[in-house]
Enzyme design. Structure first.
Site, PDB file in Angstrom:
ATOM      1  N   ASP A 180       9.206  -6.710  15.156  1.00  0.00           N
ATOM      2  CA  ASP A 180       8.913  -5.297  14.907  1.00  0.00           C
ATOM      3  C   ASP A 180      10.212  -4.516  14.750  1.00  0.00           C
ATOM      4  O   ASP A 180      11.201  -4.808  15.421  1.00  0.00           O
ATOM      5  CB  ASP A 180       8.089  -4.734  16.074  1.00  0.00           C
ATOM      6  CG  ASP A 180       7.491  -3.374  15.754  1.00  0.00           C
ATOM      7  OD1 ASP A 180       7.386  -3.023  14.560  1.00  0.00           O
ATOM      8  OD2 ASP A 180       7.130  -2.662  16.697  1.00  0.00           O
ATOM      9  N   ASN A 185      -1.608  -4.913   8.039  1.00  0.00           N
ATOM     10  CA  ASN A 185      -0.444  -4.595   7.206  1.00  0.00           C
ATOM     11  C   ASN A 185      -0.789  -4.384   5.738  1.00  0.00           C
ATOM     12  O   ASN A 185       0.017  -3.829   4.981  1.00  0.00           O
ATOM     13  CB  ASN A 185       0.616  -5.702   7.318  1.00  0.00           C
ATOM     14  CG  ASN A 185       1.374  -5.684   8.632  1.00  0.00           C
ATOM     15  OD1 ASN A 185       1.950  -6.695   9.035  1.00  0.00           O
ATOM     16  ND2 ASN A 185       1.365  -4.552   9.328  1.00  0.00           N
TER      17      ASN A 185
END
Length: 237
Positions: free
Chosen positions: A17, A65
């Site tokens: 991340d 995503n």
């Protein structure tokens, strides 16, 4: 072995991340952040294999995503293609078996073919198993597992009364693998984000306020040291 000489846990999960924030910090487009993150993924994967990690599961692309801007998703697909081609060309020198967890049927046919080729080419490897979570979501994995079990019942291969936690785990993408001992999340965020929801029940979580492209091998050593500093009671005393 790492500099701290502590043995690594058998299974480590990593939520990669912070690529977008890294790009913003360096006044670059988000695609450059993902490229920097991909380079670091290669470094950390090779290091984890070298220090004796048996299973490494990395969160590369979640089911959520797809909602990102089309340009960013396209850049990520290009990076995946580059990695798979590199894996076939250079990565095979490493004793690492590559597996993909998630619904890879959503990817373009060319990418699906590369995924199959990498899995087949690395299948004989006897070292670390690298699970690449692509188009992966923990809830989707549980629904898929329940559906597979229901189909086994319909075929007469299983009985609902005989279902156990261990038995159900075999229907997950990670069936046959130990649950993660340690899950690491760089970037400063402190949440699971739909990652290995079943498997992380008793994992130790270590969060770092470091963006993924800046996460170093010594940070992995530090996470392992933190892991060893904790008492794992698995619900007991």
């Amino acid at each position: 072995m790492p500099a701290n000489t502590l043995p690594p846990p058998a299974h480590i999960g990593v939520i990669m991340d912070g690529n977008g924030r890294w790009a913003k910090k360096h006044f670059q487009p988000r695609s450059m952040g993902h490229r920097a993150g991909a380079r670091n993924f290669r470094t950390i994967t090779r290091y984890a294999s070298r220090i004796g990690v048996k299973y490494l599961t990395v969160y590369a692309f979640s089911t959520e995503n797809w909602a990102r801007p089309a340009e960013e998703v396209g850049a990520l697909m290009g990076l995946f293609k580059d990695y798979l081609q590199e894996a076939l060309r250079d990565f095979m020198d490493e004793n690492i078996r590559v597996r993909f967890i998630g619904d890879t049927s959503a990817f373009a046919p060319e990418l699906q073919a590369l995924i199959r080729e990498v899995e087949e080419a690395s299948a004989p490897k006897t070292g670390m198993v690298l699970n690449l979570a692509m188009n992966y979501g923990g809830r989707a994995e549980l629904v898929r597992g329940a559906r597979l079990f229901a189909q086994a019942v319909e075929r007469g291969e299983a009985s609902p009364q005989d279902l156990t936690e261990e038995g159900f785990a075999r229907y997950l993408y990670t069936g046959g693998q130990p649950d993660p001992d340690l899950i690491i999340r760089p970037s400063g965020e402190q949440r699971v984000s739909n990652f290995l929801l079943w498997q992380c029940a008793y994992a130790e979580f270590v969060y770092f306020d470091i963006l993924w492209p800046d996460f170093k091998t010594q940070d992995l050593d530090r996470a392992i040291a933190i892991y060893h500093s904790r008492q794992r009671r698995f619900g007991g005393v």
